[in-house]
Write a protein that holds these residues in place. Sequence first.
Motif, PDB file in Angstrom:
ATOM      1  N   GLU A  67       0.839  -1.210   0.000  1.00  0.00           N
ATOM      2  CA  GLU A  67       0.000   0.000   0.000  1.00  0.00           C
ATOM      3  C   GLU A  67       0.871   1.257   0.000  1.00  0.00           C
ATOM      4  OE1 GLU A  67      -2.432  -0.477   3.425  1.00  0.00           O
ATOM      5  OE2 GLU A  67      -3.852  -1.860   2.455  1.00  0.00           O
ATOM      6  N   LYS A  68       2.012   1.200   0.654  1.00  0.00           N
ATOM      7  CA  LYS A  68       2.926   2.341   0.708  1.00  0.00           C
ATOM      8  C   LYS A  68       3.496   2.632  -0.684  1.00  0.00           C
ATOM      9  CE  LYS A  68       6.661   4.128   3.632  1.00  0.00           C
ATOM     10  NZ  LYS A  68       5.809   5.039   4.409  1.00  0.00           N
ATOM     11  N   ILE A  69       3.828   1.567  -1.409  1.00  0.00           N
ATOM     12  CA  ILE A  69       4.311   1.736  -2.783  1.00  0.00           C
ATOM     13  C   ILE A  69       3.221   2.361  -3.652  1.00  0.00           C
ATOM     14  CG2 ILE A  69       5.081   0.525  -4.867  1.00  0.00           C
ATOM     15  CD1 ILE A  69       6.310  -1.605  -3.020  1.00  0.00           C
ATOM     16  N   SER A 231       8.736 -22.025 -13.029  1.00  0.00           N
ATOM     17  CA  SER A 231       9.032 -20.651 -13.409  1.00  0.00           C
ATOM     18  C   SER A 231      10.542 -20.434 -13.415  1.00  0.00           C
ATOM     19  CB  SER A 231       8.381 -19.660 -12.438  1.00  0.00           C
ATOM     20  OG  SER A 231       8.790 -18.326 -12.725  1.00  0.00           O
ATOM     21  N   THR A 232      11.020 -19.572 -14.310  1.00  0.00           N
ATOM     22  CA  THR A 232      12.437 -19.206 -14.321  1.00  0.00           C
ATOM     23  C   THR A 232      12.748 -18.129 -13.283  1.00  0.00           C
ATOM     24  OG1 THR A 232      11.989 -17.597 -16.064  1.00  0.00           O
ATOM     25  CG2 THR A 232      12.760 -19.774 -16.763  1.00  0.00           C
ATOM     26  N   VAL A 233      11.719 -17.533 -12.708  1.00  0.00           N
ATOM     27  CA  VAL A 233      11.913 -16.494 -11.694  1.00  0.00           C
ATOM     28  C   VAL A 233      12.131 -17.151 -10.330  1.00  0.00           C
ATOM     29  CG1 VAL A 233      10.884 -14.518 -10.509  1.00  0.00           C
ATOM     30  CG2 VAL A 233      10.492 -14.838 -12.963  1.00  0.00           C
ATOM     31  N   GLY A 234      13.254 -16.809  -9.699  1.00  0.00           N
ATOM     32  CA  GLY A 234      13.502 -17.296  -8.350  1.00  0.00           C
ATOM     33  C   GLY A 234      12.868 -16.390  -7.331  1.00  0.00           C
ATOM     34  N   ALA A 235      13.208 -15.100  -7.395  1.00  0.00           N
ATOM     35  CA  ALA A 235      12.657 -14.120  -6.461  1.00  0.00           C
ATOM     36  C   ALA A 235      12.850 -12.711  -7.015  1.00  0.00           C
ATOM     37  CB  ALA A 235      13.335 -14.238  -5.093  1.00  0.00           C
ATOM     38  N   ILE A 236      11.975 -11.815  -6.576  1.00  0.00           N
ATOM     39  CA  ILE A 236      12.098 -10.387  -6.879  1.00  0.00           C
ATOM     40  C   ILE A 236      12.179  -9.649  -5.554  1.00  0.00           C
ATOM     41  CG2 ILE A 236      10.950  -8.354  -7.819  1.00  0.00           C
ATOM     42  CD1 ILE A 236       9.594 -10.218  -9.855  1.00  0.00           C
ATOM     43  N   SER A 237      13.227  -8.854  -5.402  1.00  0.00           N
ATOM     44  CA  SER A 237      13.402  -8.073  -4.181  1.00  0.00           C
ATOM     45  C   SER A 237      13.290  -6.596  -4.544  1.00  0.00           C
ATOM     46  CB  SER A 237      14.772  -8.352  -3.557  1.00  0.00           C
ATOM     47  OG  SER A 237      14.971  -7.538  -2.410  1.00  0.00           O
ATOM     48  N   ILE A 238      12.441  -5.867  -3.811  1.00  0.00           N
ATOM     49  CA  ILE A 238      12.241  -4.439  -4.061  1.00  0.00           C
ATOM     50  C   ILE A 238      12.562  -3.685  -2.774  1.00  0.00           C
ATOM     51  CG2 ILE A 238      10.604  -2.656  -4.734  1.00  0.00           C
ATOM     52  CD1 ILE A 238       8.933  -4.895  -6.080  1.00  0.00           C
ATOM     53  N   ALA A 239      13.566  -2.806  -2.839  1.00  0.00           N
ATOM     54  CA  ALA A 239      13.887  -1.959  -1.692  1.00  0.00           C
ATOM     55  C   ALA A 239      13.030  -0.699  -1.782  1.00  0.00           C
ATOM     56  CB  ALA A 239      15.369  -1.601  -1.680  1.00  0.00           C
ATOM     57  N   VAL A 240      12.227  -0.452  -0.763  1.00  0.00           N
ATOM     58  CA  VAL A 240      11.233   0.627  -0.774  1.00  0.00           C
ATOM     59  C   VAL A 240      11.634   1.705   0.222  1.00  0.00           C
ATOM     60  CG1 VAL A 240       8.791   1.184  -0.495  1.00  0.00           C
ATOM     61  CG2 VAL A 240       9.466  -1.090  -1.333  1.00  0.00           C
ATOM     62  N   ASP A 241      11.754   2.939  -0.262  1.00  0.00           N
ATOM     63  CA  ASP A 241      12.125   4.054   0.605  1.00  0.00           C
ATOM     64  C   ASP A 241      11.141   4.158   1.764  1.00  0.00           C
ATOM     65  OD1 ASP A 241      13.886   6.590   0.807  1.00  0.00           O
ATOM     66  OD2 ASP A 241      11.844   7.356   1.034  1.00  0.00           O
ATOM     67  N   ALA A 242      11.654   4.145   2.980  1.00  0.00           N
ATOM     68  CA  ALA A 242      10.790   4.122   4.163  1.00  0.00           C
ATOM     69  C   ALA A 242       9.975   5.398   4.308  1.00  0.00           C
ATOM     70  CB  ALA A 242      11.631   3.896   5.417  1.00  0.00           C
ATOM     71  N   GLU A 243      10.495   6.524   3.815  1.00  0.00           N
ATOM     72  CA  GLU A 243       9.806   7.799   3.965  1.00  0.00           C
ATOM     73  C   GLU A 243       8.791   8.041   2.850  1.00  0.00           C
ATOM     74  OE1 GLU A 243      10.799  12.618   4.043  1.00  0.00           O
ATOM     75  OE2 GLU A 243      12.416  11.140   4.238  1.00  0.00           O
ATOM     76  N   GLY A 245       8.033   5.835   0.103  1.00  0.00           N
ATOM     77  CA  GLY A 245       7.404   4.678  -0.540  1.00  0.00           C
ATOM     78  C   GLY A 245       7.896   4.430  -1.948  1.00  0.00           C
ATOM     79  N   LEU A 246       8.897   5.188  -2.394  1.00  0.00           N
ATOM     80  CA  LEU A 246       9.427   5.020  -3.748  1.00  0.00           C
ATOM     81  C   LEU A 246      10.360   3.809  -3.806  1.00  0.00           C
ATOM     82  CD1 LEU A 246       9.705   6.428  -6.616  1.00  0.00           C
ATOM     83  CD2 LEU A 246      11.897   7.281  -5.731  1.00  0.00           C
ATOM     84  N   PRO A 247      10.161   2.905  -4.762  1.00  0.00           N
ATOM     85  CA  PRO A 247      11.121   1.812  -4.932  1.00  0.00           C
ATOM     86  C   PRO A 247      12.488   2.363  -5.337  1.00  0.00           C
ATOM     87  CG  PRO A 247       9.034   1.244  -5.950  1.00  0.00           C
ATOM     88  CD  PRO A 247       8.950   2.699  -5.592  1.00  0.00           C
ATOM     89  N   LEU A 248      13.513   1.992  -4.582  1.00  0.00           N
ATOM     90  CA  LEU A 248      14.871   2.475  -4.833  1.00  0.00           C
ATOM     91  C   LEU A 248      15.749   1.419  -5.496  1.00  0.00           C
ATOM     92  CD1 LEU A 248      15.563   4.212  -1.391  1.00  0.00           C
ATOM     93  CD2 LEU A 248      14.935   5.332  -3.542  1.00  0.00           C
ATOM     94  N   LYS A 249      15.372   0.181  -5.351  1.00  0.00           N
ATOM     95  CA  LYS A 249      16.177  -0.905  -5.899  1.00  0.00           C
ATOM     96  C   LYS A 249      15.269  -2.042  -6.347  1.00  0.00           C
ATOM     97  CE  LYS A 249      19.761  -4.296  -4.655  1.00  0.00           C
ATOM     98  NZ  LYS A 249      20.741  -4.748  -3.652  1.00  0.00           N
ATOM     99  N   PHE A 250      15.620  -2.646  -7.474  1.00  0.00           N
ATOM    100  CA  PHE A 250      14.852  -3.760  -8.033  1.00  0.00           C
ATOM    101  C   PHE A 250      15.838  -4.845  -8.431  1.00  0.00           C
ATOM    102  CE2 PHE A 250      12.888  -6.183 -11.393  1.00  0.00           C
ATOM    103  CZ  PHE A 250      11.536  -6.229 -11.090  1.00  0.00           C
ATOM    104  N   THR A 251      15.691  -6.033  -7.814  1.00  0.00           N
ATOM    105  CA  THR A 251      16.598  -7.144  -8.107  1.00  0.00           C
ATOM    106  C   THR A 251      15.793  -8.395  -8.441  1.00  0.00           C
ATOM    107  OG1 THR A 251      18.238  -6.253  -6.561  1.00  0.00           O
ATOM    108  CG2 THR A 251      18.508  -8.540  -7.240  1.00  0.00           C
ATOM    109  N   LEU A 252      16.072  -8.978  -9.588  1.00  0.00           N
ATOM    110  CA  LEU A 252      15.399 -10.211  -9.990  1.00  0.00           C
ATOM    111  C   LEU A 252      16.446 -11.307 -10.104  1.00  0.00           C
ATOM    112  CD1 LEU A 252      12.686 -10.615 -12.735  1.00  0.00           C
ATOM    113  CD2 LEU A 252      14.501 -12.301 -12.458  1.00  0.00           C
ATOM    114  N   THR A 253      16.281 -12.349  -9.292  1.00  0.00           N
ATOM    115  CA  THR A 253      17.205 -13.481  -9.342  1.00  0.00           C
ATOM    116  C   THR A 253      16.499 -14.677  -9.970  1.00  0.00           C
ATOM    117  OG1 THR A 253      16.567 -14.078  -7.086  1.00  0.00           O
ATOM    118  CG2 THR A 253      18.552 -12.757  -7.346  1.00  0.00           C
TER     119      THR A 253
END
Length: 399
Positions: A67-69, A231-243, A245-253
């Motif tokens: 919801e923050k995002i 699925s070929t997707v292992g995981a998606i990690s999204i770093a979300v700015d705490a203040e 709510g903007l995603p700052l980092k997107f990593t797909l393994t």
Amino acid sequence: MAPYASDDSTTAAEDDDLRAARRRRAARYGVPAAVIGIAAGTIGLVPAIADSGSPDLPKITAEELIEKIAASDVQQLSGTVRISTDLGLPDLGGLESGMLSGAAGADGEGSSADPAARLTELASGSHTLRVAADGPDRHKVSLLEDAAEYSLIHNGKDVWGYDSASNEVYHATVDEHGGKHEKQAPATPQDLAEEALKAVDDTTSVTVDGTAQVAGRDAYKLLIEPKQTGSTVGAISIAVDAETGLPLKFTLTPASGGAAVVDAGFTQVSFAEPAASTFDFTPPKGAKVTEDDSVEAPAHAGKSEEDLAKGFQGAEVVGEGWNAVAVLDTGAEGGVPTEAAGGELGGFLGSFGDRVSGDFGSGTVFKTRLINALITEDGTVYVGAVTKDALVKAADAGQ
């Protein structure tokens, strides 16, 4: 594929003619190129990161973080971005860019400053970008290269692309509703996060995976993982700015392990208003300026990435969740050309595809570390972020 090397018996003009002939032959087999384009489109343009530390932040649930995002409304920012992409694509010696973009300025087929040509570079390797935004109508992304720079600028109704290496300029306009060229501009990290979150359903695990610092900002980490196998997707990690709510980092393994397919995020970011001059652009003296409506469609039969996207939106989809597979009938019977039928190029294309067979008949699977595609002998294409076995299973189920 190594570029053609001339010898003393050929002239420079003959070399150019031979290269052009090879590109034309390559364009006849547009489906394998389309697979590369789909993979590139899956990545989009997302910022890359530096993270460190685990700040002590208030507890938050996965639902609250989502919801923050969704509520994030950052309108102004500037910063430096690092993006690293490892799709495991075969080395085509630059051939794929020409087939996908249809804008090879050096060969007279458009402008080297066309965003459709330049942004495909992000499909592999590591790149540094400078980004800036001020509201919905002013954006700038600069791709930094050795002794050169490519900039894409959206300022009001104008969209400019400038390639300093060739001194070429691309210009287009957008209407008040965004226009067709808005899709050529890079997506924001928020766009990518929202696309990833669309996959959240009963087939998905979503958790908060601790905290991190990204570009000096405190952030929560949202972890998205498929529950299904195949699925070929292992995981998606999204770093979300705490203040904000903007995603700052997107990593797909990938499920196969190893390095991330996409590791992208801010190395430096500011939410202050960028200077208005950041978005100003005037073509340099002597630059070749290509207006959008003067760019002719390429002579080859391949589709643009936008056309490909439209085609996939209308495709039949089999399976669900992370195992969904799009099915398209290209009408091109015969599948991928063999060396005998397609000559040197046909043999090359077949060399990085796996021949498979099943109840559906036979075909060739083209693989990346994320998107795989099965092209059958009757011209049907099955494509998705699934394994080779899952594609064969989907094709068999369609019989």
